[in-house]
Write an enzyme that holds these catalytic residues in place. Structure first.
Site, PDB file in Angstrom:
ATOM      1  N   GLY A   1      -1.863  76.186  17.298  1.00  0.00           N
ATOM      2  CA  GLY A   1      -0.689  75.952  18.136  1.00  0.00           C
ATOM      3  C   GLY A   1       0.326  75.118  17.361  1.00  0.00           C
ATOM      4  N   THR A   2      -0.172  74.170  16.603  1.00  0.00           N
ATOM      5  CA  THR A   2       0.706  73.313  15.794  1.00  0.00           C
ATOM      6  C   THR A   2       1.549  74.166  14.844  1.00  0.00           C
ATOM      7  OG1 THR A   2      -0.897  71.518  15.888  1.00  0.00           O
ATOM      8  CG2 THR A   2       0.707  71.412  14.106  1.00  0.00           C
TER       9      THR A   2
ATOM     10  N   GLN B   1      -0.954  74.382  26.854  1.00  0.00           N
ATOM     11  CA  GLN B   1      -1.825  73.992  27.974  1.00  0.00           C
ATOM     12  C   GLN B   1      -1.834  75.019  29.100  1.00  0.00           C
ATOM     13  OE1 GLN B   1      -3.874  71.326  28.400  1.00  0.00           O
ATOM     14  NE2 GLN B   1      -3.496  70.602  26.331  1.00  0.00           N
TER      15      GLN B   1
ATOM     16  N   HIS C   1      -8.101  77.996  21.229  1.00  0.00           N
ATOM     17  CA  HIS C   1      -9.260  77.212  21.689  1.00  0.00           C
ATOM     18  C   HIS C   1      -9.059  76.633  23.082  1.00  0.00           C
ATOM     19  CE1 HIS C   1      -7.962  72.957  20.877  1.00  0.00           C
ATOM     20  NE2 HIS C   1      -7.186  73.526  19.979  1.00  0.00           N
TER      21      HIS C   1
ATOM     22  N   CYS D   1      -5.746  64.597  20.629  1.00  0.00           N
ATOM     23  CA  CYS D   1      -5.397  65.164  19.325  1.00  0.00           C
ATOM     24  C   CYS D   1      -4.898  64.109  18.357  1.00  0.00           C
ATOM     25  CB  CYS D   1      -4.325  66.228  19.492  1.00  0.00           C
ATOM     26  SG  CYS D   1      -4.816  67.488  20.651  1.00  0.00           S
TER      27      CYS D   1
HETATM   28  N1  PLP Z   1       0.764  71.526  22.083  1.00  0.00           N
HETATM   29  C1  PLP Z   1       0.037  71.031  23.114  1.00  0.00           C
HETATM   30  C2  PLP Z   1       0.692  70.803  24.435  1.00  0.00           C
HETATM   31  C3  PLP Z   1      -1.332  70.745  22.938  1.00  0.00           C
HETATM   32  O1  PLP Z   1      -2.042  70.251  23.960  1.00  0.00           O
HETATM   33  C4  PLP Z   1      -1.920  70.979  21.664  1.00  0.00           C
HETATM   34  C5  PLP Z   1      -3.344  70.656  21.424  1.00  0.00           C
HETATM   35  O2  PLP Z   1      -4.014  70.057  22.229  1.00  0.00           O
HETATM   36  C6  PLP Z   1      -1.109  71.505  20.644  1.00  0.00           C
HETATM   37  C7  PLP Z   1       0.226  71.765  20.885  1.00  0.00           C
HETATM   38  C8  PLP Z   1      -1.675  71.776  19.275  1.00  0.00           C
HETATM   39  O3  PLP Z   1      -2.470  72.932  19.254  1.00  0.00           O
HETATM   40  P1  PLP Z   1      -3.536  73.121  18.055  1.00  0.00           P
HETATM   41  O4  PLP Z   1      -4.620  72.134  18.319  1.00  0.00           O
HETATM   42  O5  PLP Z   1      -3.985  74.545  18.168  1.00  0.00           O
HETATM   43  O6  PLP Z   1      -2.806  72.870  16.797  1.00  0.00           O
END
Ligand code: PLP
Length: 365
Positions: free
Chosen positions: A56-57, A158, A180, A307
């Site tokens: 997601g990042t 989310q 995930h 995170c």
């Molecule tokens: N954006 C939100 C709102 C999240 O809750 C998260 C991870 O918890 C992310 C982005 C990042 O996703 P990833 O862990 O797949 O990089």
């Protein structure tokens, strides 16, 4: 990972490069195309708009840097974003972008202001907050920003797999998801990207995935992501109802047994909250003590964002909401998911009064 995702991954792990024009490449590409189609159908997008990323990042970075990577860019964001967006916006600011923030209320919901009426390179807002679970007015934000031609990126990490998403109906330019969060593989994300405007590629390479995210696609991971999303979408309504009931039982139980406690955003007028999120404030309790005592009972909860690399930091979300320091320090987030049972909730309710009592004693030391 859902079993269906594990099985799908194993089934396709042997596939070769989907970019090859020979038979093995075509076979891999057929599986990839099917994964794209499944994701597109569930999320209300066209298959060509589905880009597979490694998180997601990464999806957030590709969109934001792709729209606002040039000096002189103007970015509009909010103070409650996940670090994947927050740090990216801060970095764009250091590289010469002008950054404007929409304010957030004590209810955890972003206020829509006339900041959106001045065109920008990109507006970015999360659909639901990862800490409080508060759902944000993304449809109104998209409509208002699009009205002056501003592309909108929605961090829906989310929400995807938990609540219905229709990318075309929403009208966002790009949208990020993370596998995930709905029982897919870790290290797998999705970026939905409209045909136009397209973010300028951050990576350069072989032109895969419309050049927006070049690099050989991991077909097994894409297929496992699609399989997990399909199963999550199929059980979404029933699961949302089940989790809402469990979550409300948990929150009601906590509020009626532990004095001087409040639900952070749940139950506030006009605020919708993700079904599995229970965010509570125990003023005067020590955050680290709460986490460690709960952990000793096998209960896994977090104070800030999980995170944040294992470090318990003060929540920027709660600070932005204007909560007093002792409330921010005594904040606790429980997230219920598809493996959470009523026994789990009862187990937690049985132990929490003692945990909070001790954590309040620790804070007095
Ligand atoms: N954006 C939100 C709102 C999240 O809750 C998260 C991870 O918890 C992310 C982005 C990042 O996703 P990833 O862990 O797949 O990089």
């Amino acid at each position: 990972m859902r079993q269906v995702a594990v099985d799908t991954w194993a089934e396709h792990a042997h596939l070769l490069n989907p970019g090859g024009q020979y038979a093995s490449g075509r076979a891999a590409n057929a599986v990839l195309a099917q994964a794209r189609e499944t994701v597109a159908e569930i999320l209300g997008a066209d298959p060509v708009e589905v880009i597979f990323t490694a998180s997601g990042t990464e999806a957030d970075n590709v969109a934001l840097r792709g729209f606002a990577g040039e000096p002189g860019a103007r970015v509009i964001s909010t103070p409650i974003e996940h670090p994947a967006v927050r740090e990216t916006v801060a970095n764009l600011g250091k590289r010469g972008a002008t950054v404007a923030m929409l304010p957030v209320g004590e209810d955890g919901v972003v206020d829509i202001t006339d900041e959106l009426d001045e065109p920008a390179s990109v507006m970015t807002c999360m659909w639901a907050n990862n800490e409080t679970g508060a759902i944000q007015p993304v449809a109104e934000i998209v409509a208002r920003a699009n009205g002056v031609g501003t592309p909108v990126h929605v961090d829906a990490v989310q929400v995807v797999g938990h609540l219905p998403v229709d990318f075309h109906a929403l009208g966002a330019t790009t949208l990020a998801a993370s596998a995930h969060k709905f029982g897919g593989p870790r290290g797998a994300g999705i970026l939905l990207a409209k045909r136009s405007p397209v973010p300028t590629p951050v990576l350069t390479g072989g032109g895969q995935q419309r050049g927006i995210r070049p690099g050989t696609v991991d077909v097994a991971t894409a297929a496992a992501t699609a399989a997990a999303l399909k199963e999550a979408a199929g059980e979404m309504d029933a699961e949302a109802a089940r989790l809402t009931q469990l979550r409300d039982e948990l929150v009601d139980g906590i509020l009626s047994t532990i004095p001087d406690t409040r639900a952070t955003v749940l139950g506030r007028e006009g605020v919708d909250v993700l079904p599995g999120h229970a965010h509570l404030l125990f003023p005067g309790a020590n955050g680290d003590a709460m986490i460690m005592l709960l952990d000793s009972f096998g209960i896994e909860a977090s104070t800030g964002s999980a995170c944040n690399n294992g470090v318990n930091q003060r929540s920027h979300v709660l600070e932005a909401m204007g909560l007093p320091d002792d409330h921010v320090d005594g904040a606790l987030r429980f997230t219920l998911g598809r493996t959470t049972t009523d026994e789990d909730v009862q187990f937690l309710l049985g132990r929490l009064p003692e945990v909070i009592g001790k954590a309040r004693d620790v804070a007095k030391l």
